[in-house]
Scaffold this motif. Structure first.
Motif, PDB file in Angstrom:
ATOM      1  N   LEU A  58       0.843  -1.192   0.000  1.00  0.00           N
ATOM      2  CA  LEU A  58       0.000   0.000   0.000  1.00  0.00           C
ATOM      3  C   LEU A  58       0.882   1.246   0.000  1.00  0.00           C
ATOM      4  O   LEU A  58       1.191   1.811   1.059  1.00  0.00           O
ATOM      5  N   PRO A  59       1.324   1.698  -1.138  1.00  0.00           N
ATOM      6  CA  PRO A  59       2.197   2.880  -1.214  1.00  0.00           C
ATOM      7  C   PRO A  59       1.553   4.086  -0.531  1.00  0.00           C
ATOM      8  O   PRO A  59       0.380   4.385  -0.734  1.00  0.00           O
ATOM      9  N   GLY A  60       2.350   4.725   0.346  1.00  0.00           N
ATOM     10  CA  GLY A  60       1.849   5.911   1.029  1.00  0.00           C
ATOM     11  C   GLY A  60       1.141   5.623   2.330  1.00  0.00           C
ATOM     12  O   GLY A  60       0.738   6.552   3.037  1.00  0.00           O
ATOM     13  N   CYS A  61       0.996   4.368   2.681  1.00  0.00           N
ATOM     14  CA  CYS A  61       0.315   3.997   3.931  1.00  0.00           C
ATOM     15  C   CYS A  61       1.322   3.309   4.844  1.00  0.00           C
ATOM     16  O   CYS A  61       2.251   2.644   4.389  1.00  0.00           O
ATOM     17  N   GLY A  62       1.141   3.463   6.147  1.00  0.00           N
ATOM     18  CA  GLY A  62       1.976   2.739   7.104  1.00  0.00           C
ATOM     19  C   GLY A  62       3.360   3.318   7.315  1.00  0.00           C
ATOM     20  O   GLY A  62       4.259   2.614   7.778  1.00  0.00           O
ATOM     21  N   ALA A  63       3.533   4.615   7.035  1.00  0.00           N
ATOM     22  CA  ALA A  63       4.865   5.219   7.141  1.00  0.00           C
ATOM     23  C   ALA A  63       5.393   5.211   8.570  1.00  0.00           C
ATOM     24  O   ALA A  63       6.607   5.205   8.786  1.00  0.00           O
ATOM     25  N   THR A  64       4.503   5.208   9.568  1.00  0.00           N
ATOM     26  CA  THR A  64       4.949   5.264  10.962  1.00  0.00           C
ATOM     27  C   THR A  64       5.064   3.882  11.602  1.00  0.00           C
ATOM     28  O   THR A  64       5.390   3.782  12.785  1.00  0.00           O
ATOM     29  N   LEU A  65       4.778   2.844  10.849  1.00  0.00           N
ATOM     30  CA  LEU A  65       4.926   1.486  11.380  1.00  0.00           C
ATOM     31  C   LEU A  65       6.405   1.144  11.485  1.00  0.00           C
ATOM     32  O   LEU A  65       7.187   1.415  10.562  1.00  0.00           O
ATOM     33  N   LYS A  66       6.814   0.536  12.596  1.00  0.00           N
ATOM     34  CA  LYS A  66       8.235   0.374  12.871  1.00  0.00           C
ATOM     35  C   LYS A  66       8.696  -1.074  12.976  1.00  0.00           C
ATOM     36  O   LYS A  66       9.846  -1.377  12.695  1.00  0.00           O
ATOM     37  N   TYR A  89       0.408  -2.293  13.047  1.00  0.00           N
ATOM     38  CA  TYR A  89      -0.590  -2.078  12.002  1.00  0.00           C
ATOM     39  C   TYR A  89      -1.248  -0.717  12.157  1.00  0.00           C
ATOM     40  O   TYR A  89      -1.224  -0.109  13.230  1.00  0.00           O
ATOM     41  N   GLU A  90      -1.816  -0.272  11.064  1.00  0.00           N
ATOM     42  CA  GLU A  90      -2.558   0.975  11.029  1.00  0.00           C
ATOM     43  C   GLU A  90      -3.944   0.700  10.460  1.00  0.00           C
ATOM     44  O   GLU A  90      -4.082  -0.064   9.497  1.00  0.00           O
ATOM     45  N   ILE A  91      -4.967   1.280  11.070  1.00  0.00           N
ATOM     46  CA  ILE A  91      -6.335   1.183  10.570  1.00  0.00           C
ATOM     47  C   ILE A  91      -6.829   2.591  10.273  1.00  0.00           C
ATOM     48  O   ILE A  91      -6.744   3.478  11.133  1.00  0.00           O
ATOM     49  N   VAL A  92      -7.314   2.782   9.062  1.00  0.00           N
ATOM     50  CA  VAL A  92      -7.859   4.077   8.655  1.00  0.00           C
ATOM     51  C   VAL A  92      -9.263   3.836   8.099  1.00  0.00           C
ATOM     52  O   VAL A  92      -9.448   3.036   7.176  1.00  0.00           O
ATOM     53  N   VAL A  93     -10.238   4.543   8.661  1.00  0.00           N
ATOM     54  CA  VAL A  93     -11.629   4.425   8.216  1.00  0.00           C
ATOM     55  C   VAL A  93     -12.089   5.780   7.680  1.00  0.00           C
ATOM     56  O   VAL A  93     -11.902   6.810   8.330  1.00  0.00           O
ATOM     57  N   THR A  94     -12.657   5.745   6.501  1.00  0.00           N
ATOM     58  CA  THR A  94     -13.309   6.929   5.939  1.00  0.00           C
ATOM     59  C   THR A  94     -14.719   6.537   5.509  1.00  0.00           C
ATOM     60  O   THR A  94     -15.127   5.374   5.650  1.00  0.00           O
TER      61      THR A  94
END
Length: 787
Positions: A142-150, A155-160
């Motif tokens: 997922l390009p552009g997602c998860g930049a702060t995952l180390k 994991y990151e969850i984003v809801v729109t």
């Protein structure tokens, strides 16, 4: 702050207050009795046979209908509608993510009545343009997602309004993100999510290990799936057996522990291979022990190197090896209690050398294999800090110490110093020796794992499947975070079953977790109904306060089998063979190297049975209180009165909580009633266990006083009290019988199978009735007839 709880909990805080105010007066004026609850349990819950829960856990579907017909979407939420949603993922990923994606689709369909199509693609590069999709992938997908995952498992969850995105640092992270979505919808009882949810969750542990409550090597796929949903990513398997079934030590050594190892199950290497393969599909790593007695000779070193090479070659996918002193030891096993400093230090150096041999041979093949030395048996009392530090200093830096979290933690009862004798939750921890070892390891730049019980104790209350003390457990989680635990083994043989405490625990294994009050309110709302959540959370707080005063900290009768142990007044008849006049040693027969069965109550292992000294030469109630509390007082100082006092303090506080808990269960909606009653059964069983513990010890102490009493009036008063204790115990045992007939988890602990069963409880009732209706009456008649 985790935004789901702000958006979901805040809107009905006022509603809860209003509803609770409606219920407060009736509860105060009309307390619910144990009889009321018992009648409802009989009405609602079907009877179970022993091992029925085992069968259900092994074969029942992971997911069940969870959607509430009363749930309605709020303005700040999106809904995954019954039709039209897709689950989009990179189909080039491994079986781990394939399993998680299919699981999520099953969950939506079965639990939430949402029929979401699975859309496997070769690329997710256009993920930002997709609509009405749950998009699952890694940060590479997922390009552009998860930049702060180390780190792994982040994991990151984003809801729109348009989409739900689950982005993992790796495949495990993506899978755990999906499982967290399920957990959120479970709490909401609907396929609703906050429309502006954005959470980045960092895994707090490299590995979370657990054993299976089902039994030794019993990890059916359903259990592995439940474990993954509750955030576990590792299991400790083949305990006390080499994974390749090498039994060199067990078959050839005469040392005490080797003789114990000789009794252990043989491993089937094919079974190990199967488990490793099946566990990997759920993202679960496998750890095993290495069993070996190192004697310090060149020949012994060669044998150890050969064993390690054979295991690593046959099982390249085993993630790590736990080198527990109960099975991996130097020369003579025993923990060194009472030994000289010189002896202990020599033992430590040689044991650490054996650890280094294992690490060297493993890392030749794969440097990533984790070696976890665990010196569990070495004296863990508070005064032994320096010795425990010394052990850490001897270990190779390429290993990861596995430290027992709480054992040895000091506490005080009425000015007397005690310490935890085994796994327990009355103290948060860490133990003094553990904290010192952490500091020593950090000086050396070593990671540290901990055997820290987090939802059930492997010793204290070990025959109850989980321990509903969420605030006390949460305090332990925070202490573990503060100390910087890198990985965990979170249970011993009283191990994993899915329950609300393992659900609660899972939230606090990643960052951005909700405050405990909010999470517990959501769980209580789901399981007991919104109108009862306030009282349920109050009950959990009272339970958590109660456990802090429990002085019984051992894996023995008091917290494991008191509900199953009779009150003995006269010597009981033997129920199995005895060897009192044989060349066989009766005590040896009842001990660790014998059958471990007491012929006078043979329904479980002898360490779980309390039998009086019928010669009346010793007070075994006093001895028991000293042993399980760790109090080391002078011979003329009586520990039992304080011990009984704090047992009663604990049960009184539990009783306060149970009054709220029972009332909440009986007010729960019919659709939630069975689950609420099962929660009450667990809490009531804990209270009964501790009340029976008190009864057994008080009864024995009074029995001795009675036999020594020369004053007829005082003796009669003792008999009156003994009669009352037995009568109360009969009522408790009848309640226990009802409970175990409706919940086949109770009484089971896989080291011993069932410690008590419906059959043994009926046998206990016969003994109790005989004690009260014949034995005590006959003694009173003799007393009356005496001149």
């Amino acid at each position: 702050m985790n935004t789901i709880f702000i958006s979901r909990i805040a809107p009905f805080v006022l509603l809860l207050q209003c509803v609770l105010s409606v219920f407060a007066e009736p509860v105060a004026n009309s307390p619910v009795s144990t009889d009321d609850v018992a009648r409802e349990i009989e009405r609602v819950l079907p009877k179970e046979q022993p091992f029925d829960y085992h069968k259900a856990l092994s074969t029942d579907p992971i997911h069940k209908a969870r959607r509430s017909p009363d749930a309605t979407r709020r303005e700040n939420e999106i809904e995954l509608t019954a039709q039209g949603w897709r689950i989009v993922w990179n189909q080039g990923r491994t079986a781990l993510l394939h399993v998680a994606v299919n699981d999520f689709a099953d969950y939506l369909k079965i639990s939430m009545t949402v029929d979401a199509a699975i859309d496997g693609r070769d690329s997710l590069s256009d993920w930002q343009t997709l609509q009405q999709c749950v998009i699952v992938g890694t940060r590479d997908d997922l390009p552009g997602c998860g930049a702060t995952l180390k780190s792994p498992k982040d994991y990151e969850i984003v809801v729109t309004d348009k989409q739900v995105v689950v982005c993992g640092y790796d495949e495990r992270g993506a899978a755990f993100g999906l499982y967290n979505l399920e957990a959120r919808m479970n709490l909401r009882e609907a396929p609703f999510l906050p429309s502006k949810l954005r959470t980045v969750r960092h895994s707090l542990y490299d590995s979370r290990m657990v054993q299976s409550w089902m039994g030794w090597m019993e990890f059916p796929d359903a259990v592995l799936a439940h474990m993954a949903h509750d955030g576990f990513d590792a299991i400790f398997a083949s305990v006390y057996a080499n994974p390749n079934n090498d039994r060199t030590t067990a078959e050839n050594s005469t040392d005490f522990y080797a003789r114990l190892m000789h009794r252990m199950r043989h491993q089937d290497p094919a079974r190990m291979h199967d488990l490793i393969a099946r566990a990997a599909r759920f993202g679960i790593k496998v750890y095993t022990p290495i069993i070996f007695q190192y004697t310090g000779t060149p020949e012994s070193e060669d044998d150890l190197r050969r064993l390690v090479r054979e295991i690593v070659t046959e099982f390249p996918d085993i993630h790590g090896y736990v080198l527990l002193t109960e099975g991996f030891w130097y020369q003579k096993w025993g923990g060194g209690h009472g030994a000289s400093v010189e002896y202990i230090q020599d033992w430590a150096r040689n044991w650490a050398h054996a650890v280094a041999i294992v690490a060297e041979e493993c890392h030749k093949t794969n440097p990533a294999i984790e070696i976890l030395p665990w010196e569990y048996n070495i004296d863990f009392r508070p005064q032994n800090v320096e010795t425990k530090r010394f052990f850490i200093r001897q270990l190779p830096e390429s290993t990861i110490p596995l430290l027992t979290w709480e054992n040895g933690k000091s506490f005080e009862i009425d000015g007397m110093q005690g310490y935890l004798r085994d796994y327990a939750i009355n103290q948060v921890g860490p133990a003094e020796v553990t904290e010192a070892q952490f500091a020593e390891a950090r000086k050396r730049g070593m990671k540290v794992y901990s055997n820290a019980q987090t939802f059930v104790c492997g010793a204290q209350l070990q025959t109850v499947p989980y321990h509903p003390f969420p605030y006390q457990w949460h305090s332990r989680y925070m202490a573990m975070d503060k100390l910087g635990v890198n990985g965990t083994l979170e249970s011993w043989s009283t191990a994993y079953t899915p329950n609300f405490m393992t659900e609660f625990r899972a939230w606090y294994c990643w960052s951005d977790a909700p405050p405990p009050d909010e999470l517990l309110t959501a769980i209580a709302t789901r399981d007991f109904g919104a109108g009862n959540a306030g009282d349920v959370v109050k009950a959990w707080r009272l339970f958590s306060e109660a456990i802090r005063t429990l002085p019984d900290t051992g894996p023995y009768m008091g917290t494991g089998n008191a509900t199953g142990n009779p009150l003995f007044f006269d010597p009981p008849p033997a129920r199995t063979a005895t060897f009192m006049h044989s060349w066989m040693d009766q005590d040896y027969w009842m001990g660790y190297l014998g059958a471990e069965i007491n012929p006078y109550w043979p329904f479980t292992v002898s360490r779980m049975v309390f039998i009086p000294d019928f010669t009346n030469a010793s007070n075994r109630a006093e001895s028991y209180a000293r042993s399980v509390s760790g109090v080391e007082a002078a011979a003329d100082v009586r520990v039992l009165p304080a011990f009984l006092k704090y047992l009663r303090t604990t049960t009184d506080k539990l009783g306060e909580g149970l009054a709220l808990y029972r009332a909440a269960a009986l007010r729960s909606p019919e659709a939630k009633r069975a689950r609420a009653l099962r929660e009450v059964i667990v809490a009531e069983q804990i209270e009964r266990m501790l009340l029976s513990n008190h009864a057994i010890l008080e009864f024995e102490n009074l029995r001795l006083q009675l036999h020594a009493e020369m004053d007829a009036n005082k003796a009669s008063a003792h008999l009156d009290r003994l009669d009352t204790i037995v009568t109360e115990e009969i009522a408790r045992t009848e309640r226990s019988l009802l409970a175990v007939e409706r919940d086949s988890r109770l009484g089971f602990q896989f080291e011993t199978d069932y410690v008590f069963t419906p059959y043994s409880l009926r046998e206990k009732l016969e003994v109790l009735h005989d004690t009260r209706d014949r034995q005590l009456r006959e003694y009173r008649a003799k007393l009356t007839a005496a001149p």
